[in-house]
Enzyme design. Sequence first.
Site, short mmCIF file in Angstrom:
data_model
loop_
_atom_site.label_atom_id
_atom_site.label_comp_id
_atom_site.label_asym_id
_atom_site.label_seq_id
_atom_site.Cartn_x
_atom_site.Cartn_y
_atom_site.Cartn_z
N ASN A 1 75.76 76.16 27.52
CA ASN A 1 77.05 76.62 28.05
C ASN A 1 77.81 77.41 26.98
O ASN A 1 79.01 77.63 27.09
CB ASN A 1 77.91 75.44 28.48
N GLU B 1 87.42 72.29 40.57
CA GLU B 1 87.03 73.10 39.42
C GLU B 1 87.34 74.53 39.79
O GLU B 1 87.32 74.88 40.97
CB GLU B 1 85.53 72.93 39.14
N SER C 1 80.03 74.29 38.03
CA SER C 1 79.00 74.34 36.98
C SER C 1 77.58 74.47 37.51
O SER C 1 76.73 75.03 36.82
CB SER C 1 79.11 73.09 36.11
N LYS D 1 82.39 74.67 25.67
CA LYS D 1 81.51 75.58 26.40
C LYS D 1 81.75 77.02 25.92
O LYS D 1 81.28 77.38 24.86
CB LYS D 1 81.68 75.36 27.89
N HIS E 1 82.76 67.54 39.25
CA HIS E 1 82.04 67.01 38.09
C HIS E 1 82.19 65.49 37.97
O HIS E 1 83.21 64.92 38.36
CB HIS E 1 82.64 67.68 36.84
N ASP F 1 90.10 72.10 36.93
CA ASP F 1 89.18 71.97 35.80
C ASP F 1 88.59 73.36 35.51
O ASP F 1 87.87 73.91 36.33
CB ASP F 1 88.09 70.96 36.20
N HIS G 1 84.22 75.78 32.82
CA HIS G 1 83.26 76.89 32.71
C HIS G 1 83.91 78.27 32.78
O HIS G 1 83.24 79.27 32.63
CB HIS G 1 82.19 76.76 33.80
C1 PLP Z 1 81.26 69.92 30.89
C2 PLP Z 1 82.33 69.58 31.87
C3 PLP Z 1 83.33 68.66 31.58
C4 PLP Z 1 83.29 67.82 30.32
O1 PLP Z 1 83.56 68.56 29.17
P1 PLP Z 1 82.97 68.07 27.76
O2 PLP Z 1 83.88 68.67 26.78
O3 PLP Z 1 81.58 68.54 27.69
O4 PLP Z 1 83.04 66.56 27.78
C5 PLP Z 1 84.33 68.47 32.49
N1 PLP Z 1 84.35 69.15 33.66
C6 PLP Z 1 83.40 70.03 33.98
C7 PLP Z 1 83.48 70.75 35.28
C8 PLP Z 1 82.35 70.27 33.11
O5 PLP Z 1 81.38 71.12 33.45
#
Ligand code: PLP
Length: 384
Positions: free
Chosen positions: A44, A174, A178, A237, A130, A203, A206
């Site tokens: 990522n 989100e 993802s 990411k 997620h 969220d 990404h």
């Molecule tokens: C990766 C991810 C997270 C968690 O983030 P990290 O910093 O890796 O713990 C939260 N929400 C989504 C949608 C993700 O893809």
Amino acid sequence: METVGTFLSQRRTQGLLRSLHPSTQRCRGRIQYQDRWYLDLSSNDYLGLADDAHLKQASTAAIEQYGTGSGAARLLSGDSALIHELETRTAVLKGKPAALVFNSGYQANVGIISALCARGDAVLCDRLSHASILDGVALSGARLFRFRHNDVEHLESLLVKTAGRFRRRLVVTESLFSMDGDMAPLPALVAATQSHEVMVLVDEAHATGLYGPGGSGLVAEQGVTEQVDLVMGTYSKGLGGFGGYVACAQEMKDYFVNSARSFIYSTALPPGVVAGNLAALDVLAQQPERRMELLIRAAWLREKLTQRGLTTRGNSQIIPWMVGRAALACQRSEQLQSRGFWVLPVRPPTVPAGQARLRLSVTCAHTREDLEGLLAAIDEVRDV
Ligand SMILES: *Cc1c(COP(=O)(O)O)cnc(C)c1O
């Protein structure tokens, strides 16, 4: 009762057993396993910042100055001016009055949702949310309602259905999904919530660094910063570092400092990590061409796959090549690996049964030639 052994053997026979792959090196979009280099299409690290010289230098300098550990949780002696600077700059990037840093995106979601919601509350979230969102809901004790993926009408009907029955309601989605690489219809989604008393959490794990003004994300790009109460994301990411955050009102931040247990009861991020994240924000501001080139390259790869009659989803730097059966996804993955491409299968329970896929994640470090090589390999394995 199911034993650990039967769990594992069932996973194995279903082709769903997961295992770890220790790499020995990774840099510039490539990864090394057991003396062999692969093109890494499973990271990522979209902007190729995880091994960027500016970030490494900033991180190393902070370690020299402050040491490797932060020593304690932030409410003890682990707080630092460096973390506050990161929070100030994150708030500016996100266009919100304040931001709070968590130790990861996972801990941010779990902490935010369980601090805001409890038994007697309801969380309405996209079906493809997620695991960290779902775990936050489970920990909170709130009732979970899942609306069909990106289906605003279904969200509306759930908003009507839950009206008046719960103390507090939280809507979660989100901005960029993802595993499907598609985007939430944020303006329609927040419009649906306007006539209800609900909070909205988006969220941007990404999307941060890639979309919107200055790489702010899709909330800003789609013009809904005001209507979204809580914008969470991660530095791990697109920003090539580590740690999570939520951008929100100052009062909301103060509330989390006093109530989010994943924030309170965990040691603060180490200085080297915080400084690396700050340097990533510099690069984001100074090198907009990174995100522009990446999106052009990803769109090119997506088009080439579509021209071949292969099924993809979404419209972003995340390109899921839909394969169907889990066993077939595993087979294709192995065939691509044997040709030097680190492409991993995404299988149930991460995605629904029958929707196994190969997730191609394009990063800035991949050149046009790299992706042409990938397409040639895909041509070899697709009908085998
Ligand atoms: C990766 C991810 C997270 C968690 O983030 P990290 O910093 O890796 O713990 C939260 N929400 C989504 C949608 C993700 O893809």
